[in-house]
Design a protein around this motif. Structure first.
Motif, PDB file in Angstrom:
ATOM      1  N   GLY A   1      -6.242  -4.182  -6.481  1.00  0.00           N
ATOM      2  CA  GLY A   1      -5.974  -2.906  -5.822  1.00  0.00           C
ATOM      3  C   GLY A   1      -6.960  -1.770  -5.974  1.00  0.00           C
TER       4      GLY A   1
ATOM      5  N   GLY B   1       2.363  -3.097  -4.477  1.00  0.00           N
ATOM      6  CA  GLY B   1       2.211  -2.093  -5.537  1.00  0.00           C
ATOM      7  C   GLY B   1       3.492  -1.335  -5.810  1.00  0.00           C
TER       8      GLY B   1
ATOM      9  N   VAL C   1      -1.024  -1.949  -9.015  1.00  0.00           N
ATOM     10  CA  VAL C   1      -1.134  -3.035  -8.039  1.00  0.00           C
ATOM     11  C   VAL C   1      -1.633  -4.251  -8.801  1.00  0.00           C
ATOM     12  CG1 VAL C   1      -2.209  -3.862  -5.920  1.00  0.00           C
ATOM     13  CG2 VAL C   1      -1.702  -1.421  -6.178  1.00  0.00           C
TER      14      VAL C   1
ATOM     15  N   TYR D   1      -6.948   2.308  -1.494  1.00  0.00           N
ATOM     16  CA  TYR D   1      -5.815   2.461  -2.406  1.00  0.00           C
ATOM     17  C   TYR D   1      -6.031   3.614  -3.380  1.00  0.00           C
ATOM     18  CZ  TYR D   1      -2.908  -1.531  -1.052  1.00  0.00           C
ATOM     19  OH  TYR D   1      -2.062  -2.377  -0.387  1.00  0.00           O
TER      20      TYR D   1
ATOM     21  N   ASP E   1       2.314   1.024  -1.460  1.00  0.00           N
ATOM     22  CA  ASP E   1       1.846   0.952  -0.073  1.00  0.00           C
ATOM     23  C   ASP E   1       3.072   0.781   0.825  1.00  0.00           C
ATOM     24  OD1 ASP E   1       0.817   0.350   2.410  1.00  0.00           O
ATOM     25  OD2 ASP E   1      -0.707  -1.033   1.663  1.00  0.00           O
TER      26      ASP E   1
ATOM     27  N   SER F   1      -5.151  -1.370 -11.703  1.00  0.00           N
ATOM     28  CA  SER F   1      -5.201  -2.639 -10.987  1.00  0.00           C
ATOM     29  C   SER F   1      -6.419  -3.407 -11.486  1.00  0.00           C
ATOM     30  CB  SER F   1      -5.258  -2.402  -9.478  1.00  0.00           C
ATOM     31  OG  SER F   1      -5.110  -3.626  -8.784  1.00  0.00           O
TER      32      SER F   1
END
Length: 234
Positions: free
Chosen positions: A154, A109, A150, A159, A103, A173
């Motif tokens: 996440g 992440g 992540v 995402y 991100d 994630s």
């Protein structure tokens, strides 16, 4: 070591300003950091009204949901974001090569590279994070090269869409939702829910090393799984 001195040393390595604007981090009380010493700290994922008087400080990754009864310091999104922190620890545990932040707006992440099949990738995750069950959405690609990770939370639709836009074959994630699963299915990207808790553990172990290197005795309390699996064959 005086608590205020320890906190300054931590914040030099993990700046508080890296944290998301809505994320409470730092000292949560009780007590005056200028008036008590830290010799032994307990690192936890979640604060649970710790009855551990042998510790001078609780270092919690998640902000407490109650007013702490022991001096408590929180390292959350700033620990996720900082280079070498939680997300890099997760990548290292999975033997993934980190190429960039995931991100770009927050630094949360990591974008990583590998070269394996989806099946072998899942086996590696299971062994590295010591988890027996994972929920997955299988994407269109059997060969996995570009991976976004992540730690923790996440698997939200935003995402998942970001991972697709960045050309990822897979997003790993925790905290997958139904809307997220449908989003992944629609886009044809693989999503692996390795659980919020398991994806946080590598970062917590690395955090213990950071605190230990500041000449504080540190212990880590492995969190018990809050979920119980019901088997109707029982």
């Amino acid at each position: 070591m005086l608590a205020s001195k320890l906190f300054k040393m931590i914040e030099f390595k993990v700046p508080m300003e890296l944290a998301l604007a809505t994320d409470p981090v730092g000292f949560m009380g009780p007590g005056d950091p200028e008036k008590f010493e830290i010799r032994k700290a307990l690192v936890v994922l979640d604060y649970h009204q710790e009855k551990t008087p042998e510790y001078d400080l609780v270092i919690s990754h998640h902000p407490p949901l109650v007013n702490p009864t022991l001096p408590t310091y929180v390292l959350h999104s700033n620990w996720d974001i900082v280079p070498g922190g939680a997300n890099d620890a997760l990548a290292d545990s999975l033997k993934l090569e980190v190429n960039d932040f995931f991100d770009d707006k927050t630094g949360i992440g990591r974008i990583c590279s590998t070269n394996t099949s989806l099946k072998d990738f899942l086996k590696n995750v299971s062994q590295a994070l010591k988890i027996e069950q994972m929920r997955i959405v299988k994407g269109k690609k059997e060969k996995i090269k570009n991976v976004a990770i992540v730690s923790g939370f996440g698997l939200n639709p935003e995402y998942i869409e970001l991972a697709y836009e960045k050309g990822m074959d897979l997003l790993l994630s925790g905290d997958r939702t139904h809307k997220g699963a449908i989003t992944a299915k629609k886009l044809g990207i693989s999503v692996v829910d390795a659980t919020h808790q398991a994806t946080e553990i590598p970062g917590l172990l690395r955090l213990c090393k950071l605190i230990s290197n500041l000449n504080i005795v540190v212990e880590f309390r492995y969190p018990g799984n809050p979920w119980t699996i019901f088997d109707n064959k029982i």
